[in-house]
Write a protein that holds these residues in place. Sequence first.
Motif, PDB file in Angstrom:
ATOM      1  N   GLY A 219       0.853  -1.206   0.080  1.00 24.24           N
ATOM      2  CA  GLY A 219       0.012   0.114  -0.034  1.00 24.24           C
ATOM      3  C   GLY A 219       0.894   1.325   0.223  1.00 24.24           C
ATOM      4  O   GLY A 219       2.163   1.362   0.040  1.00 24.24           O
ATOM      5  N   GLU A 220       0.249   2.261  -0.448  1.00 27.27           N
ATOM      6  CA  GLU A 220       0.866   3.560  -0.390  1.00 27.27           C
ATOM      7  C   GLU A 220       1.801   4.029   0.891  1.00 27.27           C
ATOM      8  O   GLU A 220       1.420   3.589   1.818  1.00 27.27           O
ATOM      9  CB  GLU A 220      -0.238   4.685  -0.722  1.00 27.27           C
ATOM     10  N   SER A 221       2.870   4.616   0.863  1.00 25.82           N
ATOM     11  CA  SER A 221       3.575   4.819   2.104  1.00 25.82           C
ATOM     12  C   SER A 221       3.000   5.824   2.988  1.00 25.82           C
ATOM     13  O   SER A 221       2.164   6.728   2.349  1.00 25.82           O
ATOM     14  CB  SER A 221       5.203   5.195   1.678  1.00 25.82           C
ATOM     15  N   GLY A 222       3.235   5.723   4.284  1.00 27.19           N
ATOM     16  CA  GLY A 222       2.386   6.781   5.288  1.00 27.19           C
ATOM     17  C   GLY A 222       1.059   6.130   5.565  1.00 27.19           C
ATOM     18  O   GLY A 222       0.245   6.838   6.220  1.00 27.19           O
ATOM     19  N   LEU A 223       0.677   5.057   5.154  1.00 26.18           N
ATOM     20  CA  LEU A 223      -0.722   4.524   5.404  1.00 26.18           C
ATOM     21  C   LEU A 223      -0.970   3.815   6.837  1.00 26.18           C
ATOM     22  O   LEU A 223      -1.743   3.337   7.186  1.00 26.18           O
ATOM     23  CB  LEU A 223      -1.401   3.684   4.205  1.00 26.18           C
ATOM     24  N   GLY A 224       0.311   3.529   7.534  1.00 25.64           N
ATOM     25  CA  GLY A 224       0.413   2.958   8.738  1.00 25.64           C
ATOM     26  C   GLY A 224       0.651   1.512   8.759  1.00 25.64           C
ATOM     27  O   GLY A 224       0.344   0.588   9.671  1.00 25.64           O
ATOM     28  N   LYS A 225       1.427   1.162   7.619  1.00 23.76           N
ATOM     29  CA  LYS A 225       1.634  -0.468   7.380  1.00 23.76           C
ATOM     30  C   LYS A 225       2.553  -0.898   8.469  1.00 23.76           C
ATOM     31  O   LYS A 225       2.207  -1.747   9.230  1.00 23.76           O
ATOM     32  CB  LYS A 225       2.200  -0.611   6.195  1.00 23.76           C
ATOM     33  N   SER A 226       3.639  -0.314   8.631  1.00 21.44           N
ATOM     34  CA  SER A 226       4.573  -0.558   9.658  1.00 21.44           C
ATOM     35  C   SER A 226       4.282  -0.461  11.068  1.00 21.44           C
ATOM     36  O   SER A 226       4.268  -1.376  11.879  1.00 21.44           O
ATOM     37  CB  SER A 226       5.908   0.434   9.808  1.00 21.44           C
ATOM     38  N   THR A 227       3.206   0.473  11.458  1.00 16.70           N
ATOM     39  CA  THR A 227       2.448   0.685  12.858  1.00 16.70           C
ATOM     40  C   THR A 227       1.604  -0.516  13.069  1.00 16.70           C
ATOM     41  O   THR A 227       1.749  -0.841  14.061  1.00 16.70           O
ATOM     42  CB  THR A 227       1.857   1.979  12.701  1.00 16.70           C
ATOM     43  N   LEU A 228       0.868  -0.900  11.986  1.00 17.58           N
ATOM     44  CA  LEU A 228       0.069  -1.958  12.138  1.00 17.58           C
ATOM     45  C   LEU A 228       0.862  -3.240  12.510  1.00 17.58           C
ATOM     46  O   LEU A 228       0.478  -3.920  13.290  1.00 17.58           O
ATOM     47  CB  LEU A 228      -0.958  -1.951  10.990  1.00 17.58           C
TER      48      LEU A 228
ATOM     49  N   ALA B 240      -7.075   1.766   6.010  1.00 18.08           N
ATOM     50  CA  ALA B 240      -6.072   1.961   6.689  1.00 18.08           C
ATOM     51  C   ALA B 240      -6.650   3.272   7.707  1.00 18.08           C
ATOM     52  O   ALA B 240      -7.543   4.166   7.325  1.00 18.08           O
ATOM     53  CB  ALA B 240      -4.797   2.549   6.224  1.00 18.08           C
ATOM     54  N   LYS B 241      -5.804   3.352   8.815  1.00 19.93           N
ATOM     55  CA  LYS B 241      -6.331   4.722   9.597  1.00 19.93           C
ATOM     56  C   LYS B 241      -7.614   5.087   9.738  1.00 19.93           C
ATOM     57  O   LYS B 241      -8.152   6.303   9.320  1.00 19.93           O
ATOM     58  CB  LYS B 241      -5.467   5.784   8.921  1.00 19.93           C
ATOM     59  N   ALA B 242      -8.218   4.050  10.143  1.00 22.03           N
ATOM     60  CA  ALA B 242      -9.943   4.101  10.299  1.00 22.03           C
ATOM     61  C   ALA B 242     -10.055   5.400  11.535  1.00 22.03           C
ATOM     62  O   ALA B 242     -11.444   5.518  11.322  1.00 22.03           O
ATOM     63  CB  ALA B 242     -10.362   2.784  10.753  1.00 22.03           C
ATOM     64  N   ASP B 243      -9.258   5.661  12.298  1.00 16.82           N
ATOM     65  CA  ASP B 243      -9.545   6.726  13.165  1.00 16.82           C
ATOM     66  C   ASP B 243      -9.925   7.904  12.220  1.00 16.82           C
ATOM     67  O   ASP B 243     -10.433   8.901  13.113  1.00 16.82           O
ATOM     68  CB  ASP B 243      -8.649   6.926  14.330  1.00 16.82           C
ATOM     69  N   CYS B 244      -9.701   8.343  11.089  1.00 19.87           N
ATOM     70  CA  CYS B 244      -9.988   9.552  10.393  1.00 19.87           C
ATOM     71  C   CYS B 244     -11.376   9.240  10.005  1.00 19.87           C
ATOM     72  O   CYS B 244     -11.668  10.468   9.326  1.00 19.87           O
ATOM     73  CB  CYS B 244      -9.050   9.503   9.120  1.00 19.87           C
ATOM     74  N   LEU B 245     -12.024   8.281  10.033  1.00 16.26           N
ATOM     75  CA  LEU B 245     -13.350   8.472   9.708  1.00 16.26           C
ATOM     76  C   LEU B 245     -14.364   8.108  10.968  1.00 16.26           C
ATOM     77  O   LEU B 245     -14.255   7.353  11.690  1.00 16.26           O
ATOM     78  CB  LEU B 245     -13.760   7.115   8.613  1.00 16.26           C
TER      79      LEU B 245
ATOM     80  N   ALA C 277     -11.611  -2.362   8.933  1.00 11.63           N
ATOM     81  CA  ALA C 277     -10.961  -0.901   9.196  1.00 11.63           C
ATOM     82  C   ALA C 277     -10.103  -0.941  10.172  1.00 11.63           C
ATOM     83  O   ALA C 277     -10.646  -1.240  11.433  1.00 11.63           O
ATOM     84  CB  ALA C 277     -12.193  -0.153   9.293  1.00 11.63           C
ATOM     85  N   VAL C 278      -8.755  -0.583  10.069  1.00 18.77           N
ATOM     86  CA  VAL C 278      -7.920  -0.991  11.373  1.00 18.77           C
ATOM     87  C   VAL C 278      -7.282   0.451  11.778  1.00 18.77           C
ATOM     88  O   VAL C 278      -7.159   1.228  11.155  1.00 18.77           O
ATOM     89  CB  VAL C 278      -6.734  -1.873  10.771  1.00 18.77           C
ATOM     90  N   ILE C 279      -6.600   0.380  12.820  1.00 14.90           N
ATOM     91  CA  ILE C 279      -5.947   1.483  13.536  1.00 14.90           C
ATOM     92  C   ILE C 279      -4.557   0.939  14.198  1.00 14.90           C
ATOM     93  O   ILE C 279      -4.655  -0.161  14.609  1.00 14.90           O
ATOM     94  CB  ILE C 279      -6.755   2.156  14.538  1.00 14.90           C
ATOM     95  N   GLY C 280      -3.695   1.321  13.886  1.00 19.71           N
ATOM     96  CA  GLY C 280      -2.363   1.041  14.392  1.00 19.71           C
ATOM     97  C   GLY C 280      -1.792   2.128  15.371  1.00 19.71           C
ATOM     98  O   GLY C 280      -2.148   3.069  15.432  1.00 19.71           O
ATOM     99  N   SER C 281      -1.048   1.640  16.528  1.00 20.94           N
ATOM    100  CA  SER C 281      -0.215   2.574  17.217  1.00 20.94           C
ATOM    101  C   SER C 281       0.817   1.920  17.729  1.00 20.94           C
ATOM    102  O   SER C 281       0.839   0.755  18.323  1.00 20.94           O
ATOM    103  CB  SER C 281      -1.305   2.952  18.302  1.00 20.94           C
TER     104      SER C 281
ATOM    105  N   GLY D 193      -2.907   2.773  22.283  1.00 21.55           N
ATOM    106  CA  GLY D 193      -4.127   3.665  21.451  1.00 21.55           C
ATOM    107  C   GLY D 193      -3.385   4.872  21.064  1.00 21.55           C
ATOM    108  O   GLY D 193      -2.232   4.933  21.021  1.00 21.55           O
ATOM    109  N   ARG D 194      -4.080   5.585  20.575  1.00 19.91           N
ATOM    110  CA  ARG D 194      -3.741   6.989  20.009  1.00 19.91           C
ATOM    111  C   ARG D 194      -4.347   8.061  20.964  1.00 19.91           C
ATOM    112  O   ARG D 194      -5.548   7.965  21.249  1.00 19.91           O
ATOM    113  CB  ARG D 194      -4.195   7.027  18.511  1.00 19.91           C
ATOM    114  N   LEU D 195      -3.523   8.740  21.400  1.00 18.61           N
ATOM    115  CA  LEU D 195      -4.149   9.940  22.256  1.00 18.61           C
ATOM    116  C   LEU D 195      -4.478  11.227  21.826  1.00 18.61           C
ATOM    117  O   LEU D 195      -3.479  11.802  20.989  1.00 18.61           O
ATOM    118  CB  LEU D 195      -3.206  10.116  23.419  1.00 18.61           C
ATOM    119  N   TYR D 196      -5.551  11.846  21.391  1.00 16.95           N
ATOM    120  CA  TYR D 196      -5.846  12.957  20.597  1.00 16.95           C
ATOM    121  C   TYR D 196      -6.382  14.094  21.888  1.00 16.95           C
ATOM    122  O   TYR D 196      -6.803  13.436  22.908  1.00 16.95           O
ATOM    123  CB  TYR D 196      -6.969  12.814  19.743  1.00 16.95           C
ATOM    124  N   PRO D 197      -6.572  15.242  21.299  1.00 18.61           N
ATOM    125  CA  PRO D 197      -6.937  16.139  22.378  1.00 18.61           C
ATOM    126  C   PRO D 197      -8.352  15.987  22.996  1.00 18.61           C
ATOM    127  O   PRO D 197      -8.764  16.401  23.962  1.00 18.61           O
ATOM    128  CB  PRO D 197      -6.839  17.502  21.609  1.00 18.61           C
TER     129      PRO D 197
END
Length: 341
Positions: A76-85, A214-219, A270-274, A287-291
């Motif tokens: 997949g395209e770079s920056g989609l969170g493959k390594s993190t997943l 990828a990055k399902a937390d964006c939706l 739909a996945v999320i990595g951290s 997890g991912r900590l957002y404000p």
Amino acid sequence: LGPRWLPVPPAAVMDSIIIQERLVEKLLSPRTQAQRSHPAKLKDHEKQYVGFATLPNQVHRKSVKKGFDFTLMVAGESGLGKSTLVNSLFLTDLYKDRKLLNAEERINQTVEIVKHTVDIEEKGVKLKLTIVDTPGFGDAVNNTECWKPITDYIDQQFEQYFRDESGLNRKNIQDNRVHCCLYFISPFGHGLRPVDVEFMKALHEKVNIVPLIAKADCLIPSEIRKLKERIREEIDKFGIKVYQFPECDSDEDEEFKQQDRELKESAPFAVIGSNTVVEAKGQRVRGRLYPWGIVEVENQAHCDFVKLRNMLIRTHMHDLKDVTCDVHYENYRAQCIQQMT
Ligand code: GDP
């Protein structure tokens, strides 16, 4: 790695652990131990059996001794969170030495194939895990045929296996065939992009493709539902054959059937990595900590990460290997033999 594989087992997973543990108990029960012991020491009630009921135990012991291997490709395209997943899936840091290229370096970048291998052990069961990474995929200005190095790599592994199988020492063949390819789809588009369609069409007859959002937390949940529907429709429309989960046996219990239905309905996952552990409601979770709050990787209400991990490791690893061997490799082998004759 062993005990850290599943730090906080969610309820649905607990049931499957209990079932598996019962199975282990059964396999190691005193009666089974007795069946394994010397025939002369058999108790009276065991003498009425011929003994072939122990065959599964013999297979079990032999395969545990030999160990298992599994090769997973990520694309997949770079920056989609493959390594993190991948790090989140196997609780490891496989990308310590990764060098990221700048935009200029990526203009004419070609796709590389990078292999990482780790040996992991859990409850005495050894797994040799190989991750095949494809940095550079979809990164250049001109992406025509950027999947070619990937299809070539898969073919080379089949070719090597075919050679080894036709050679003299067939007992110790090293199996480097790719058993599964996790294909990351961007959450920012409106479904599949042309490069996604072309990539999957080029690979679907060579490897088991498992598409992921990828990055399902964006939706938000309704957007995820819509995107999943759209991707499913496009996969159908373009005749792409992604990995099909096998049919559930009719004699399985209702709970198992329900889990199987949910798994099939959730695809594409739909996945999320951290890579970080945060504190949520007094518990330390990945997890991912957002404000505005915390997104928990292993929370099934937040994403399908646990479903993907269970499918890959707990429930379908063997089927992925079987399909690779019986369908994809068989196709390759048949073509080779046809060409030779
Ligand atoms: P790769 O190039 O595909 O291997 O992507 P990386 O794993 O290096 O991730 C690229 C960036 O995206 C990093 O800053 C990560 O922290 C971030 N990232 C990874 N996974 C996720 C995710 O699930 N959600 C969000 N929002 N960001 C992520």
